[in-house]
Write a protein that holds these residues in place. Structure first.
Motif, short mmCIF file in Angstrom:
data_model
loop_
_atom_site.label_atom_id
_atom_site.label_comp_id
_atom_site.label_asym_id
_atom_site.label_seq_id
_atom_site.Cartn_x
_atom_site.Cartn_y
_atom_site.Cartn_z
N SER A 214 14.41 1.81 32.08
CA SER A 214 14.55 2.80 33.14
C SER A 214 13.69 4.03 32.87
N TYR A 215 13.65 4.45 31.61
CA TYR A 215 12.81 5.59 31.21
C TYR A 215 11.34 5.28 31.49
N LEU A 216 10.88 4.08 31.15
CA LEU A 216 9.48 3.72 31.38
C LEU A 216 9.19 3.59 32.87
N THR B 285 10.54 5.28 35.22
CA THR B 285 10.43 6.64 35.76
C THR B 285 9.03 7.20 35.52
N HIS B 286 8.45 6.91 34.37
CA HIS B 286 7.13 7.46 34.02
C HIS B 286 5.97 6.59 34.50
N PHE B 287 6.27 5.33 34.84
CA PHE B 287 5.22 4.44 35.36
C PHE B 287 5.75 3.76 36.63
N PRO B 288 5.98 4.54 37.69
CA PRO B 288 6.62 4.00 38.89
C PRO B 288 5.80 2.92 39.60
N LYS B 289 4.49 2.89 39.35
CA LYS B 289 3.64 1.91 40.03
C LYS B 289 3.63 0.55 39.32
N LEU B 290 4.12 0.52 38.09
CA LEU B 290 4.17 -0.75 37.38
C LEU B 290 5.32 -1.60 37.90
N PRO B 291 5.12 -2.89 38.05
CA PRO B 291 6.24 -3.76 38.47
C PRO B 291 7.39 -3.71 37.46
N LYS B 292 8.60 -3.68 37.98
CA LYS B 292 9.76 -3.66 37.08
C LYS B 292 9.79 -4.89 36.19
N THR B 293 9.33 -6.00 36.72
CA THR B 293 9.34 -7.23 35.93
C THR B 293 8.43 -7.12 34.71
N LEU B 294 7.31 -6.38 34.86
CA LEU B 294 6.40 -6.20 33.73
C LEU B 294 7.06 -5.37 32.64
N ILE B 295 7.73 -4.29 33.06
CA ILE B 295 8.42 -3.43 32.08
C ILE B 295 9.54 -4.20 31.40
N GLN B 296 10.30 -4.94 32.19
CA GLN B 296 11.42 -5.70 31.61
C GLN B 296 10.94 -6.77 30.64
N SER B 297 9.75 -7.34 30.91
CA SER B 297 9.23 -8.38 30.03
C SER B 297 8.91 -7.84 28.64
N LEU C 87 6.66 6.27 25.10
CA LEU C 87 7.87 5.92 24.34
C LEU C 87 8.05 6.83 23.13
N ARG C 88 6.95 7.21 22.50
CA ARG C 88 7.02 8.05 21.31
C ARG C 88 7.48 9.47 21.63
N GLN C 89 7.51 9.81 22.90
CA GLN C 89 7.92 11.16 23.30
C GLN C 89 9.36 11.22 23.83
N VAL C 90 10.03 10.09 23.93
CA VAL C 90 11.37 10.06 24.51
C VAL C 90 12.36 10.83 23.62
N LYS C 91 13.31 11.50 24.26
CA LYS C 91 14.39 12.18 23.55
C LYS C 91 15.70 11.50 23.96
N ILE C 92 16.40 10.94 22.96
CA ILE C 92 17.61 10.16 23.24
C ILE C 92 18.78 10.71 22.42
N LEU C 93 19.91 10.88 23.09
CA LEU C 93 21.11 11.40 22.43
C LEU C 93 22.29 10.47 22.62
N GLY D 164 16.27 12.06 34.11
CA GLY D 164 16.82 11.37 32.95
C GLY D 164 17.87 10.37 33.37
N ASN D 165 18.32 9.53 32.43
CA ASN D 165 19.37 8.57 32.80
C ASN D 165 20.48 8.55 31.76
N ILE D 166 21.69 8.37 32.26
CA ILE D 166 22.88 8.33 31.41
C ILE D 166 23.43 6.91 31.44
N ASN D 167 23.81 6.39 30.28
CA ASN D 167 24.22 5.00 30.17
C ASN D 167 25.43 4.93 29.24
N TYR D 168 26.61 4.84 29.83
CA TYR D 168 27.86 4.83 29.07
C TYR D 168 28.64 3.55 29.32
#
Length: 334
Positions: free
Chosen positions: A20-22, A24-36, A61-67, A322-326
């Motif tokens: 989901s983070y990727l 958001t930053h690469f909206p033109k890329l197919p979701k299937t490509l990111i998921q692969s 990815l190297r810039q992501v902040k995750i808590l 950002g996205n929240i995942n609980y």
């Protein structure tokens, strides 16, 4: 209580959050490509033939902040570390970084955890230490003066913090949560010095260096306490809390949490992920209900559950987009 989250659940949530983070930053890329990227063992053909795009994704990815705001023994932070290493190794066609250096970067720049139990935080740190140790080359017993060629482990005190995530710092006059803790210029300067010392401490390689940096840290914390009291913007008890929070005290848990003060972050997180505790606030004679009644939560109800507050604080800690995942309860979903 403390609950263990099964690894397959952790893996699923980590994959969903990072994809989901990727997206958001690469909206033109197919979701299937990111998921692969997360589902296939090899790098997708589209990325194999496009080194520039692979590098872009890697740098993002190297810039992501995750808590993880209730990290326990570190199941989610460790799942994030392992998954990111696997993805970045695939994307790094030149193999310019060792796995050890890659992990060290992710631990320093990307992954954060909070838990109210100090022992849980210590276990999280231990898991990360072990994760780094196993990536080091074999020790050289003939060179004790060089620490047997074993690389010094980082100091994780400002990456995994024992604190009450749900208690924020409040202004004296208004009594509302503040987005930025410091406003006075001298306070800001002192804060910057503190953050610089803590960054140096992360890489300190000797006992003497650690001791020197911790002494400087203590002096600056005391100075900051006086400045905050004189500033008259915060309640005296809150200013005292600043000085009492010692990131190097392993066996205590802070009664408050503040992202900027403890992690040095002002902009929030790209991902908040975890398994928040479920505790009815009316238990134990309503102790939790009383503790959080003046914290200005929109979702607060004396008859409610503490996980609702974790939803709210998690959302408030996010960056824009950002996205929240609980993990959540069936009752809440119904």
């Amino acid at each position: 209580g403390s609950f263990y989250t099964p690894r397959e659940i952790v893996d699923y949530m980590v994959n969903e959050s990072l994809s989901s983070y990727l997206h958001t930053h690469f909206p033109k890329l197919p979701k299937t490509l990111i998921q692969s990227l997360f589902q296939e063992e090899d790098l997708p053909t589209e990325l194999k033939n496009n080194h520039a795009l692979s590098e872009q994704i890697s740098n993002t990815l190297r810039q992501v902040k995750i808590l993880d705001p209730a990290c326990g023994s570190g199941a989610f932070p460790m799942g994030i570390l392992n998954k990111m290493v696997a993805i970045l190794e695939k994307l790094d066609c030149k193999n310019e970084q060792t796995v050890h250096d890659l992990k060290l970067h992710l631990i320093e720049e990307c992954i954060y955890g909070i838990d109210i139990q100090s022992i849980a935080v210590q276990i999280s740190k231990l898991r990360f230490f072990i994760s780094l140790v196993v990536e080091q080359d074999a020790m050289d017993v003939s060179k004790p003066q060089d620490n047997y060629k074993v690389l010094t482990l980082p100091n994780l005190e400002t990456k995994f913090v024992a604190a009450n995530t749900l208690i924020g710092i409040q202004r004296k006059k208004v009594g509302e949560f503040v987005s930025t803790l410091f406003t006075d210029p001298e306070i800001e300067t002192t804060k910057e010095k503190l953050l610089k010392i803590r960054k140096e401490h992360f890489y300190a390689k000797t006992v003497g260096a650690k001791k020197r940096l911790r002494e400087q840290d203590a002096k600056l914390r005391n100075k900051l306490t006086k400045l905050l009291k004189d500033n008259n913007e915060y309640a005296p008890e809150d200013a005292i809390q600043f000085s009492q929070w010692n990131p190097y005290e392993q066996n205590s848990s802070s009664p408050f949490f503040d992202t900027e003060w403890m992690f040095g972050l002002e902009d929030g997180f790209d991902v908040v992920i975890g398994n928040p505790p479920y505790i009815q606030m009316q238990k134990d004679g309503g102790k939790l209900a009383n503790l959080y009644t003046d914290q200005n939560y929109t979702t607060y109800q004396r008859t409610g559950d503490i996980y609702a507050l974790f939803y709210e604080v998690g959302i408030n800690l996010l960056k824009v987009n950002g996205n929240i995942n609980y993990i959540t309860s069936n009752k809440w979903m119904r």
